[in-house]
Structures are given as structure tokens and as C-alpha cells.
Motif scaffolding. Structure first.
Motif, short mmCIF file in Angstrom:
data_model
loop_
_atom_site.label_atom_id
_atom_site.label_comp_id
_atom_site.label_asym_id
_atom_site.label_seq_id
_atom_site.Cartn_x
_atom_site.Cartn_y
_atom_site.Cartn_z
N LEU A 35 0.88 -1.42 0.05
CA LEU A 35 -0.04 -0.12 0.07
C LEU A 35 0.93 1.32 -0.09
O LEU A 35 0.49 2.26 -0.71
N ILE A 38 2.31 1.74 -3.72
CA ILE A 38 0.98 2.29 -4.40
C ILE A 38 0.98 3.78 -4.03
O ILE A 38 0.93 4.67 -5.04
N ILE A 39 0.91 4.17 -2.87
CA ILE A 39 0.70 5.57 -2.40
C ILE A 39 1.89 6.36 -3.00
O ILE A 39 1.68 7.44 -3.69
N ARG A 42 1.90 6.94 -6.82
CA ARG A 42 0.73 8.03 -7.35
C ARG A 42 1.22 9.37 -6.59
O ARG A 42 0.86 10.15 -7.48
N GLU A 43 1.88 9.47 -5.58
CA GLU A 43 2.33 10.84 -5.07
C GLU A 43 3.50 11.43 -5.58
O GLU A 43 4.09 12.47 -5.46
N SER A 50 8.18 6.06 0.12
CA SER A 50 6.88 5.21 0.27
C SER A 50 6.92 4.32 1.65
O SER A 50 5.86 4.18 2.48
N PRO A 68 -0.36 12.29 1.91
CA PRO A 68 -1.00 12.10 0.44
C PRO A 68 -1.76 13.28 0.21
O PRO A 68 -2.59 13.73 1.11
N THR A 73 -5.21 8.17 -2.60
CA THR A 73 -3.87 7.76 -1.51
C THR A 73 -4.45 7.90 -0.10
O THR A 73 -3.90 7.14 0.66
N ARG A 74 -5.28 9.08 0.00
CA ARG A 74 -5.61 9.14 1.54
C ARG A 74 -6.54 7.75 2.01
O ARG A 74 -6.31 7.40 3.13
N LEU A 76 -6.01 4.84 0.99
CA LEU A 76 -5.28 3.80 0.98
C LEU A 76 -4.38 3.87 2.21
O LEU A 76 -4.03 2.91 3.00
N ALA A 77 -4.09 5.23 2.75
CA ALA A 77 -3.06 5.48 3.89
C ALA A 77 -4.15 5.09 5.31
O ALA A 77 -3.79 4.71 6.12
#
Length: 108
Positions: A35, A38-39, A42-43, A50, A68, A73-74, A76-77
Motif C-alpha cells: 500500500l 502504491i501511494i 501515485r504521489e 514510500s 498524501p 491515496t488518502r 489507502l493511507a
């Protein structure tokens, strides 16, 4: 009660219990890292940033140096945070389970 024997018995019990729950622990750690990656992808973060973000967030430390910005992404966080709470709870449960056994063993 010999404190050294108690510590050794506790560590032995903790090690045995961790071997039992290792598949769950490794799954949670892997999910947190995935996760985080992935974040980070994207960021626009590096791999190190990460993974750092995943564990700082998962352990509920949250320094705030990385945050994020996108809705996905938020979300996922938040999942990283849930995984971190589960990880902490599992480790605490294993330690609590090992302690009475260690006390009982050191009384013998």
C-alpha cells in the motif's frame, strides 16, 4: 523468583508464539509495504519514502513530513493505519500470551 530465568522463559515463549502467527504478521507487513508503494507511486515519492511513510503511518507515529494529497491515496493511507493497528494488537496479544507461561515456567 529469578529475573534472568523469567526473561529467558518470556523470550522463548515469545519466539514460539511469533512462529505461530508469522504468516499473519508477514501478510500485514507485506500489505503495508504494498500500500505504501502504491501511494508513493501515485504521489511521486521514492521507494524509500514510500516504505517510510507506510511504517510511520502504520505505527501511528505520523510525523507529517509526507502526506498524501489525492483522495485515493488518502483512503489507502487509512488502510495502512488499520493494518498498523492490527499489527500492534497482534504483537501485544502474543506478548501477553507469553508472559503467564514464562511466570509459570520460572516458578518450577
Amino acid at each position: 523468583m529469578d529475573h534472568r530465568a523469567l526473561r529467558l522463559n518470556f523470550l522463548a515463549g515469545l519466539s514460539a508464539e511469533l512462529r505461530v502467527v508469522w504468516p499473519i504478521l508477514s501478510g500485514l507487513l507485506g500489505l503495508m509495504m504494498a500500500l505504501g508503494l502504491i501511494i508513493g507511486l501515485r504521489e511521486g515519492w521514492s521507494v524509500q519514502e514510500s516504505i517510510y511513510f507506510a511504517f510511520v503511518s502504520g505505527l501511528t507515529i505520523g510525523y507529517g513530513d509526507l502526506a498524501p494529497k489525492f483522495l485515493l491515496t488518502r483512503m489507502l493511507a487509512i488502510l495502512i493505519g488499520v493494518c498498523g493497528v492490527l499489527l500492534t494488537a497482534l504483537l501485544a496479544a502474543v506478548a501477553v500470551r507469553a508472559l503467564p507461561d514464562a511466570i509459570e515456567e520460572s516458578k518450577k
